[in-house]
Design an enzyme around this catalytic site. Sequence first.
Site, PDB file in Angstrom:
ATOM      1  CG  ASP A 212      -0.140  -0.005   2.537  1.00  0.00           C
ATOM      2  OD1 ASP A 212       1.029  -0.467   2.543  1.00  0.00           O
ATOM      3  OD2 ASP A 212      -0.670   0.457   3.551  1.00  0.00           O
ATOM      4  CG  ASP A 214       3.642   5.159   5.364  1.00  0.00           C
ATOM      5  OD1 ASP A 214       3.234   4.147   5.967  1.00  0.00           O
ATOM      6  OD2 ASP A 214       4.233   6.097   5.938  1.00  0.00           O
TER       7      ASP A 214
END
Length: 290
Positions: A212, A214
Amino acid sequence: MSRIGIIGGSGLYKMEGIKMVKQVSVDTPFGKPSDELTIGKLEGKEVVFLPRHSMGHRISPSKINYRANIYAMKKLGVERVISVTACGSLKKEIKPLDFVVVNQFVDRTNQAREMTFFDNSIVAHISFAHPVCEELSSLLFRTGYGLGKKFKFKIHKGGTYINMEGPAFSTLAESNLYRRWGMDVIGMTNMSEAKLAREAEICYSTLAAVTDFDCWHPQHETITIDMVIRNLQRNIENAKRILGSAIKNLSLDRTCSCKDALKYAIITDRKLIPAKIKKDLGIIIGKYVK
Ligand SMILES: [Zn+2]
């Protein structure tokens, strides 16, 4: 005996492709590794697999016995370690499901974890300007690049991994600070391993799988843990493809400098090194300290 070690991070707790599997429990002068180690054959090569956080993910990044893990690999004849690790991205061009073959680290741990074999009656200063094995990393990149075309993922050559302490993720202020520092990805474990592997004269490379962005990224708010886990599973499938193919093409002879990392590093007067240290560290320093 020259074996290839695989340290699996979040989502990678076992390697199904390993044949003739034997599970071994290893004792080290530094305590127990994260779990039993699996020895077997992958693509015709001898490999040793260890899940960094243990099966079932019970050990937090701060509590991993990094020294025991690397020592156990050394004891089992491992000369190269490929680390597979989940990470967050700090740059917009490094997207979820991408891979980064990390080439630099910045330490933002609280320094409490043990990151050296040389803190007791013996001092060694290894060179760590280039913290990963260039030979192994370039093989991982080339392999990933080829497979990425077929399986539709992107792999980045080089990148700086900031090693935070965890277990909580960053605050927004921290995430933005790391971006201004020019960091590429963020994780909680790999720098400690890289240091210890270098001290043990083991080649080390990090294959970082981006799960993902951050928390700096606007998209972050809309991401559910479900999505992260789905990304992690797809990452792991691709990571296994890269591992298998890279290991198949890996030559067993090392021409890199990792194998001589300690040659000029041990500074302590040999006469003053206690017998117990010589014994405990024998598999690491035996070449240089009789
Ligand atoms: Zn190397």
